[in-house]
Write a protein that holds these residues in place. Structure first.
Motif, PDB file in Angstrom:
ATOM      1  N   SER A 285       0.813  -1.214   0.000  1.00 32.31           N
ATOM      2  CA  SER A 285       0.000   0.000   0.000  1.00 32.31           C
ATOM      3  C   SER A 285       0.846   1.265   0.000  1.00 32.31           C
ATOM      4  O   SER A 285       0.329   2.358  -0.255  1.00 32.31           O
ATOM      5  CB  SER A 285      -0.928   0.006   1.223  1.00 32.31           C
ATOM      6  N   LEU A 286       2.143   1.150   0.287  1.00 29.89           N
ATOM      7  CA  LEU A 286       3.021   2.318   0.356  1.00 29.89           C
ATOM      8  C   LEU A 286       3.816   2.547  -0.929  1.00 29.89           C
ATOM      9  O   LEU A 286       4.431   3.608  -1.067  1.00 29.89           O
ATOM     10  CB  LEU A 286       4.006   2.167   1.526  1.00 29.89           C
ATOM     11  N   ILE A 287       3.807   1.579  -1.845  1.00 26.20           N
ATOM     12  CA  ILE A 287       4.643   1.700  -3.033  1.00 26.20           C
ATOM     13  C   ILE A 287       4.221   2.876  -3.895  1.00 26.20           C
ATOM     14  O   ILE A 287       5.034   3.756  -4.230  1.00 26.20           O
ATOM     15  CB  ILE A 287       4.623   0.390  -3.837  1.00 26.20           C
ATOM     16  N   LEU A 288       2.952   2.942  -4.275  1.00 23.36           N
ATOM     17  CA  LEU A 288       2.488   4.016  -5.143  1.00 23.36           C
ATOM     18  C   LEU A 288       2.561   5.391  -4.481  1.00 23.36           C
ATOM     19  O   LEU A 288       3.093   6.336  -5.083  1.00 23.36           O
ATOM     20  CB  LEU A 288       1.063   3.721  -5.627  1.00 23.36           C
ATOM     21  N   PRO A 289       2.044   5.558  -3.257  1.00 23.92           N
ATOM     22  CA  PRO A 289       2.152   6.896  -2.648  1.00 23.92           C
ATOM     23  C   PRO A 289       3.588   7.345  -2.408  1.00 23.92           C
ATOM     24  O   PRO A 289       3.894   8.530  -2.533  1.00 23.92           O
ATOM     25  CB  PRO A 289       1.386   6.752  -1.325  1.00 23.92           C
ATOM     26  N   SER A 290       4.469   6.404  -2.084  1.00 26.02           N
ATOM     27  CA  SER A 290       5.867   6.791  -1.882  1.00 26.02           C
ATOM     28  C   SER A 290       6.512   7.220  -3.193  1.00 26.02           C
ATOM     29  O   SER A 290       7.331   8.145  -3.219  1.00 26.02           O
ATOM     30  CB  SER A 290       6.655   5.630  -1.258  1.00 26.02           C
ATOM     31  N   LEU A 291       6.145   6.572  -4.289  1.00 27.12           N
ATOM     32  CA  LEU A 291       6.664   6.981  -5.597  1.00 27.12           C
ATOM     33  C   LEU A 291       6.174   8.383  -5.968  1.00 27.12           C
ATOM     34  O   LEU A 291       6.941   9.210  -6.468  1.00 27.12           O
ATOM     35  CB  LEU A 291       6.243   5.975  -6.672  1.00 27.12           C
ATOM     36  N   VAL A 292       4.895   8.640  -5.719  1.00 31.04           N
ATOM     37  CA  VAL A 292       4.335   9.965  -6.013  1.00 31.04           C
ATOM     38  C   VAL A 292       5.033  11.031  -5.186  1.00 31.04           C
ATOM     39  O   VAL A 292       5.370  12.115  -5.687  1.00 31.04           O
ATOM     40  CB  VAL A 292       2.816   9.972  -5.733  1.00 31.04           C
ATOM     41  N   LEU A 293       5.282  10.739  -3.921  1.00 25.18           N
ATOM     42  CA  LEU A 293       5.951  11.696  -3.038  1.00 25.18           C
ATOM     43  C   LEU A 293       7.416  11.878  -3.423  1.00 25.18           C
ATOM     44  O   LEU A 293       7.993  12.946  -3.205  1.00 25.18           O
ATOM     45  CB  LEU A 293       5.843  11.216  -1.589  1.00 25.18           C
ATOM     46  N   ALA A 294       8.014  10.847  -4.018  1.00 27.21           N
ATOM     47  CA  ALA A 294       9.448  10.891  -4.335  1.00 27.21           C
ATOM     48  C   ALA A 294       9.756  11.570  -5.656  1.00 27.21           C
ATOM     49  O   ALA A 294      10.886  12.045  -5.846  1.00 27.21           O
ATOM     50  CB  ALA A 294      10.011   9.470  -4.362  1.00 27.21           C
ATOM     51  N   VAL A 295       8.808  11.625  -6.580  1.00 22.30           N
ATOM     52  CA  VAL A 295       9.088  12.134  -7.929  1.00 22.30           C
ATOM     53  C   VAL A 295       9.661  13.547  -7.934  1.00 22.30           C
ATOM     54  O   VAL A 295      10.719  13.788  -8.538  1.00 22.30           O
ATOM     55  CB  VAL A 295       7.822  12.037  -8.808  1.00 22.30           C
ATOM     56  N   PRO A 296       9.028  14.533  -7.287  1.00 24.51           N
ATOM     57  CA  PRO A 296       9.623  15.883  -7.339  1.00 24.51           C
ATOM     58  C   PRO A 296      10.963  15.974  -6.640  1.00 24.51           C
ATOM     59  O   PRO A 296      11.871  16.678  -7.114  1.00 24.51           O
ATOM     60  CB  PRO A 296       8.565  16.763  -6.655  1.00 24.51           C
ATOM     61  N   VAL A 297      11.126  15.270  -5.515  1.00 31.42           N
ATOM     62  CA  VAL A 297      12.397  15.302  -4.786  1.00 31.42           C
ATOM     63  C   VAL A 297      13.489  14.641  -5.608  1.00 31.42           C
ATOM     64  O   VAL A 297      14.623  15.152  -5.687  1.00 31.42           O
ATOM     65  CB  VAL A 297      12.248  14.609  -3.418  1.00 31.42           C
ATOM     66  N   ALA A 298      13.189  13.510  -6.221  1.00 30.59           N
ATOM     67  CA  ALA A 298      14.179  12.822  -7.054  1.00 30.59           C
ATOM     68  C   ALA A 298      14.576  13.679  -8.255  1.00 30.59           C
ATOM     69  O   ALA A 298      15.747  13.718  -8.637  1.00 30.59           O
ATOM     70  CB  ALA A 298      13.629  11.480  -7.512  1.00 30.59           C
ATOM     71  N   SER A 299      13.621  14.379  -8.838  1.00 25.79           N
ATOM     72  CA  SER A 299      13.916  15.217 -10.001  1.00 25.79           C
ATOM     73  C   SER A 299      14.888  16.336  -9.632  1.00 25.79           C
ATOM     74  O   SER A 299      15.864  16.592 -10.344  1.00 25.79           O
ATOM     75  CB  SER A 299      12.619  15.804 -10.561  1.00 25.79           C
ATOM     76  N   ILE A 300      14.615  16.994  -8.504  1.00 29.24           N
ATOM     77  CA  ILE A 300      15.504  18.064  -8.044  1.00 29.24           C
ATOM     78  C   ILE A 300      16.867  17.498  -7.649  1.00 29.24           C
ATOM     79  O   ILE A 300      17.913  18.094  -7.938  1.00 29.24           O
ATOM     80  CB  ILE A 300      14.859  18.811  -6.874  1.00 29.24           C
ATOM     81  N   SER A 301      16.871  16.339  -6.997  1.00 33.67           N
ATOM     82  CA  SER A 301      18.121  15.736  -6.533  1.00 33.67           C
ATOM     83  C   SER A 301      19.010  15.327  -7.703  1.00 33.67           C
ATOM     84  O   SER A 301      20.237  15.478  -7.642  1.00 33.67           O
ATOM     85  CB  SER A 301      17.817  14.517  -5.654  1.00 33.67           C
ATOM     86  N   ILE A 302      18.415  14.809  -8.758  1.00 30.83           N
ATOM     87  CA  ILE A 302      19.197  14.413  -9.930  1.00 30.83           C
ATOM     88  C   ILE A 302      19.883  15.625 -10.548  1.00 30.83           C
ATOM     89  O   ILE A 302      21.066  15.580 -10.891  1.00 30.83           O
ATOM     90  CB  ILE A 302      18.293  13.706 -10.964  1.00 30.83           C
ATOM     91  N   ARG A 303      19.147  16.731 -10.665  1.00 28.07           N
ATOM     92  CA  ARG A 303      19.744  17.936 -11.239  1.00 28.07           C
ATOM     93  C   ARG A 303      20.883  18.452 -10.361  1.00 28.07           C
ATOM     94  O   ARG A 303      21.941  18.855 -10.859  1.00 28.07           O
ATOM     95  CB  ARG A 303      18.675  19.029 -11.404  1.00 28.07           C
ATOM     96  N   LEU A 304      20.657  18.452  -9.044  1.00 27.37           N
ATOM     97  CA  LEU A 304      21.684  18.945  -8.122  1.00 27.37           C
ATOM     98  C   LEU A 304      22.921  18.059  -8.140  1.00 27.37           C
ATOM     99  O   LEU A 304      24.055  18.555  -8.227  1.00 27.37           O
ATOM    100  CB  LEU A 304      21.109  19.019  -6.704  1.00 27.37           C
TER     101      LEU A 304
END
Length: 301
Positions: free
Chosen positions: A162-181
């Protein structure tokens, strides 16, 4: 000082609202309360005293672990948060795991293959990922994987799935910023003098990148993770509401809608504590990774 400033600002903003918390609570209790009943509740809640006195009393009680009693659940705020915080921490923990899994390898590849087709694709994807609203992405993912392709349930909690999808949704913007940084930091370090010196000593490119460049590029990323730990807990309310997770985020939103001041102030205090803890933990990890950088600055590298 951070905690003191956050709690004072939160306390002030919660009390200067045009909605009277005593009246809101009275309407929940009496449905059609009289003015005398509202005044009595205001007195019982201590809202008739000056604001600074209310804050000092609340601060003193908080230092003893007493966050007050929730006006919604009638339970102590500390016990309610203790029940709901593990759900949110599991969600945020899995989200940070996704961020690490995606950020480090993707950023390394884009830095080593600068201006390649993969770098351009990742650049576009990260811009989109950082721009997409969580609520829109959450509904889209839920529609795709719970309705169109029913891999998970629409309402499901209490297990890892039950945590896989919501955790992915929560992680997308942070991962995007982290990759650029992380990509920018890697490229900066690849052009440093110590890389040329390492090549002159005959070290392989793999050892230079994985042992030296990556290690020296991690501190900004770790600091970002520490900051986003508290940010993701505070921002988890939307994701929790979409995926029906009863965590601290939903608890805080319900308290704001009900003008439940003890719950609002208690949740803000806990989130601020986690934010400060994340910053301190990031500093400690960075110091352990490279004590010279923390003591003398980047020039010591």
């Amino acid at each position: 000082m951070t905690l003191l400033g956050v709690t004072a600002l939160s306390f002030l903003m919660a009390n200067i609202s045009i909605v009277d918390p005593a009246e809101a609570y009275a309407r929940n209790v009496f449905l059609h309360p009289t003015e005398e009943q509202i005044v009595q509740i205001r007195t019982e809640m201590g809202l008739d005293r000056p604001l600074y006195q209310q804050y000092i009393q609340w601060l003193g009680s908080s230092l003893r672990g007493d966050l007050g009693v929730s006006l919604q659940t009638k339970n102590t705020v500390a016990s309610d948060i203790g029940q709901k915080l593990p759900i949110t921490m599991q969600l945020v923990g899995m989200s940070l795991l996704w961020v690490v899994v995606f950020t480090i390898p993707v950023a390394l590849i884009t830095a080593l293959r600068k201006n390649s087709w993969f770098d351009h694709v990742v650049r576009i994807a990260t811009i989109l990922g950082a721009s997409l609203p969580n609520f829109w992405l959450g509904f889209l993912v839920l529609l795709l994987f719970a309705v169109t392709f029913p891999i998970v349930k629409v309402v499901d909690y209490g297990n890892l799935m039950s945590l896989i999808l919501p955790s992915l949704v929560l992680a997308v913007p942070v991962a995007s910023i982290s990759i650029r940084l992380f990509r920018a930091t890697l490229l900066s370090n690849l052009n440093k003098d110590y890389v040329a010196y390492a090549k002159a000593r005959g070290l392989s490119n793999g050892r230079i990148v994985w042992v030296h460049v990556t290690r020296n590029s991690l501190p900004p990323l770790i600091m970002l993770f520490g900051q986003y730990m508290g940010h993701m807990i505070a921002g988890s309310a939307i994701v929790e509401s979409i995926f029906s997770l009863k965590g601290v985020g939903m608890y805080l939103i319900d308290a704001i809608m009900a003008r439940d001041l003890p719950t609002i102030n208690g949740c803000v205090l806990v989130i601020a504590l986690i934010f400060v803890f994340g910053r301190v933990l990031a500093d400690i990890v960075n110091w352990r990774l490279n004590p010279r950088m923390m003591d003398k600055g980047e020039g010591a590298l």
